[in-house]
Design a protein around this motif. Structure first.
Motif, PDB file in Angstrom:
ATOM      1  N   THR A  35       3.131  72.866 -59.461  1.00 25.13           N
ATOM      2  CA  THR A  35       1.867  72.620 -58.768  1.00 25.13           C
ATOM      3  C   THR A  35       0.732  73.299 -59.540  1.00 25.13           C
ATOM      4  O   THR A  35       0.861  74.445 -59.947  1.00 25.13           O
ATOM      5  CB  THR A  35       1.911  73.189 -57.333  1.00 25.13           C
ATOM      6  N   GLN A  36      -0.363  72.574 -59.703  1.00 30.51           N
ATOM      7  CA  GLN A  36      -1.542  73.145 -60.340  1.00 30.51           C
ATOM      8  C   GLN A  36      -2.270  74.025 -59.328  1.00 30.51           C
ATOM      9  O   GLN A  36      -2.716  73.542 -58.299  1.00 30.51           O
ATOM     10  CB  GLN A  36      -2.486  72.030 -60.818  1.00 30.51           C
ATOM     11  N   ILE A  37      -2.380  75.303 -59.646  1.00 28.86           N
ATOM     12  CA  ILE A  37      -3.141  76.226 -58.806  1.00 28.86           C
ATOM     13  C   ILE A  37      -4.610  76.177 -59.196  1.00 28.86           C
ATOM     14  O   ILE A  37      -5.495  76.288 -58.360  1.00 28.86           O
ATOM     15  CB  ILE A  37      -2.596  77.663 -58.934  1.00 28.86           C
ATOM     16  N   LEU A  38      -4.852  76.037 -60.489  1.00 26.95           N
ATOM     17  CA  LEU A  38      -6.207  75.920 -61.010  1.00 26.95           C
ATOM     18  C   LEU A  38      -6.192  74.873 -62.106  1.00 26.95           C
ATOM     19  O   LEU A  38      -5.331  74.907 -62.976  1.00 26.95           O
ATOM     20  CB  LEU A  38      -6.696  77.263 -61.579  1.00 26.95           C
ATOM     21  N   CYS A  39      -7.128  73.946 -62.062  1.00 28.15           N
ATOM     22  CA  CYS A  39      -7.238  72.900 -63.086  1.00 28.15           C
ATOM     23  C   CYS A  39      -8.473  73.166 -63.941  1.00 28.15           C
ATOM     24  O   CYS A  39      -9.521  73.563 -63.421  1.00 28.15           O
ATOM     25  CB  CYS A  39      -7.361  71.523 -62.445  1.00 28.15           C
ATOM     26  N   ALA A  40      -8.325  72.914 -65.227  1.00 32.42           N
ATOM     27  CA  ALA A  40      -9.465  73.041 -66.144  1.00 32.42           C
ATOM     28  C   ALA A  40     -10.616  72.207 -65.592  1.00 32.42           C
ATOM     29  O   ALA A  40     -10.421  71.096 -65.095  1.00 32.42           O
ATOM     30  CB  ALA A  40      -9.070  72.575 -67.538  1.00 32.42           C
ATOM     31  N   GLY A  41     -11.812  72.759 -65.665  1.00 34.90           N
ATOM     32  CA  GLY A  41     -12.994  72.081 -65.146  1.00 34.90           C
ATOM     33  C   GLY A  41     -13.375  72.523 -63.748  1.00 34.90           C
ATOM     34  O   GLY A  41     -14.487  72.262 -63.293  1.00 34.90           O
ATOM     35  N   ASN A  42     -12.454  73.196 -63.053  1.00 35.62           N
ATOM     36  CA  ASN A  42     -12.739  73.707 -61.715  1.00 35.62           C
ATOM     37  C   ASN A  42     -13.051  75.194 -61.769  1.00 35.62           C
ATOM     38  O   ASN A  42     -12.614  75.898 -62.677  1.00 35.62           O
ATOM     39  CB  ASN A  42     -11.554  73.480 -60.779  1.00 35.62           C
ATOM     40  N   ILE A  43     -13.757  75.669 -60.775  1.00 31.61           N
ATOM     41  CA  ILE A  43     -14.072  77.092 -60.679  1.00 31.61           C
ATOM     42  C   ILE A  43     -12.979  77.784 -59.877  1.00 31.61           C
ATOM     43  O   ILE A  43     -12.575  77.311 -58.818  1.00 31.61           O
ATOM     44  CB  ILE A  43     -15.446  77.297 -60.009  1.00 31.61           C
ATOM     45  N   GLU A  44     -12.515  78.913 -60.411  1.00 28.32           N
ATOM     46  CA  GLU A  44     -11.508  79.718 -59.703  1.00 28.32           C
ATOM     47  C   GLU A  44     -12.164  80.382 -58.508  1.00 28.32           C
ATOM     48  O   GLU A  44     -13.162  81.095 -58.647  1.00 28.32           O
ATOM     49  CB  GLU A  44     -10.927  80.776 -60.641  1.00 28.32           C
ATOM     50  N   ASN A  45     -11.615  80.146 -57.334  1.00 32.39           N
ATOM     51  CA  ASN A  45     -12.179  80.707 -56.113  1.00 32.39           C
ATOM     52  C   ASN A  45     -11.353  81.824 -55.508  1.00 32.39           C
ATOM     53  O   ASN A  45     -11.742  82.389 -54.485  1.00 32.39           O
ATOM     54  CB  ASN A  45     -12.376  79.605 -55.069  1.00 32.39           C
ATOM     55  N   ASN A  92      -5.549  75.657 -67.297  1.00 34.94           N
ATOM     56  CA  ASN A  92      -4.848  75.388 -66.051  1.00 34.94           C
ATOM     57  C   ASN A  92      -3.942  76.563 -65.709  1.00 34.94           C
ATOM     58  O   ASN A  92      -3.462  77.262 -66.612  1.00 34.94           O
ATOM     59  CB  ASN A  92      -3.960  74.148 -66.173  1.00 34.94           C
ATOM     60  N   ILE A  93      -3.677  76.718 -64.429  1.00 39.30           N
ATOM     61  CA  ILE A  93      -2.634  77.627 -63.957  1.00 39.30           C
ATOM     62  C   ILE A  93      -1.682  76.780 -63.124  1.00 39.30           C
ATOM     63  O   ILE A  93      -2.104  76.082 -62.206  1.00 39.30           O
ATOM     64  CB  ILE A  93      -3.202  78.787 -63.112  1.00 39.30           C
ATOM     65  N   GLU A  94      -0.398  76.859 -63.467  1.00 33.68           N
ATOM     66  CA  GLU A  94       0.618  76.000 -62.850  1.00 33.68           C
ATOM     67  C   GLU A  94       1.818  76.847 -62.423  1.00 33.68           C
ATOM     68  O   GLU A  94       2.209  77.772 -63.132  1.00 33.68           O
ATOM     69  CB  GLU A  94       1.071  74.966 -63.888  1.00 33.68           C
TER      70      GLU A  94
END
Length: 188
Positions: A35-45, A92-94
């Motif tokens: 599962t992608q926890i963070l996708c490139a292009g998105n802001i880490e919240n 990305n973080i997966e």
């Protein structure tokens, strides 16, 4: 959540009141494998603490994605540069295994900084841990051979390393899967 409290207790004293405020802001999130926890292009919240599981950080590329970090149980994990700057991530973080994290949103962390005595210490501890991990990684790339990087990873998390596909380990230590296979054969 008790793992986080124990983690903090090893580093500093936290009052029951501060723990209540801090823990009230945490949310538990479970992710399936891959599962992608963070996708490139998105802001880490989120700033997250891994209760169980393994995640990898990688730069997406159609031809040859590059794994540059892993995070295991009982550590903080975040696209921290994106989290701090509020700018889109370039990686990305997966999850590599089913993973459970306790998360704290950016806004909630700011609130903790403002309303608790221990908030800044908590933030500093998370920042220091993430910085030390990053520094160790950079130094290993500059001063160690691929075999030494593999052995270090194996020494740090031998029971979890078996759960990571070899192609990700090879990418992490900066070699091809074939070269990793030769290293593994040589040291076994």
């Amino acid at each position: 959540m008790e793992q986080i409290k124990e983690y903090f207790k090893q580093a500093f004293t936290i009052t029951d009141k501060d723990w209540q405020i801090f823990s009230s802001k945490l949310s538990k999130k479970e992710f399936a494998k891959k599962t992608q926890i963070l996708c490139a292009g998105n802001i880490e919240n989120y700033l997250s603490f891994i209760e169980k599981g393994i995640v990898r950080f990688y730069i997406p590329d159609e031809d040859n994605e590059v794994t540059f970090s892993f995070a295991f149980e009982k550590v903080f994990v975040s696209g921290y540069d994106s989290f701090l700057t509020r700018s889109p991530s370039v990686y990305n973080i997966e999850t590599l295994t089913p993973t459970t994290v306790w998360r704290l949103s950016f806004d909630d962390l700011q609130n903790i900084y403002e309303t608790t005595h221990i908030g800044n210490t908590i933030g500093r501890k998370a920042s220091e841990d993430l910085f030390i991990k990053k520094s160790k990684r950079e130094l290993s790339l500059l001063t160690q051979t691929a075999e030494e990087r593999y052995l270090n990873l194996f020494t740090e998390q031998p029971h979890l390393l078996q759960l990571i596909p070899l192609k990700y380990i090879a990418s992490y230590i900066g070699i091809t899967p074939q070269a990793l296979s030769r290293i593994r054969k040589r040291i076994s």
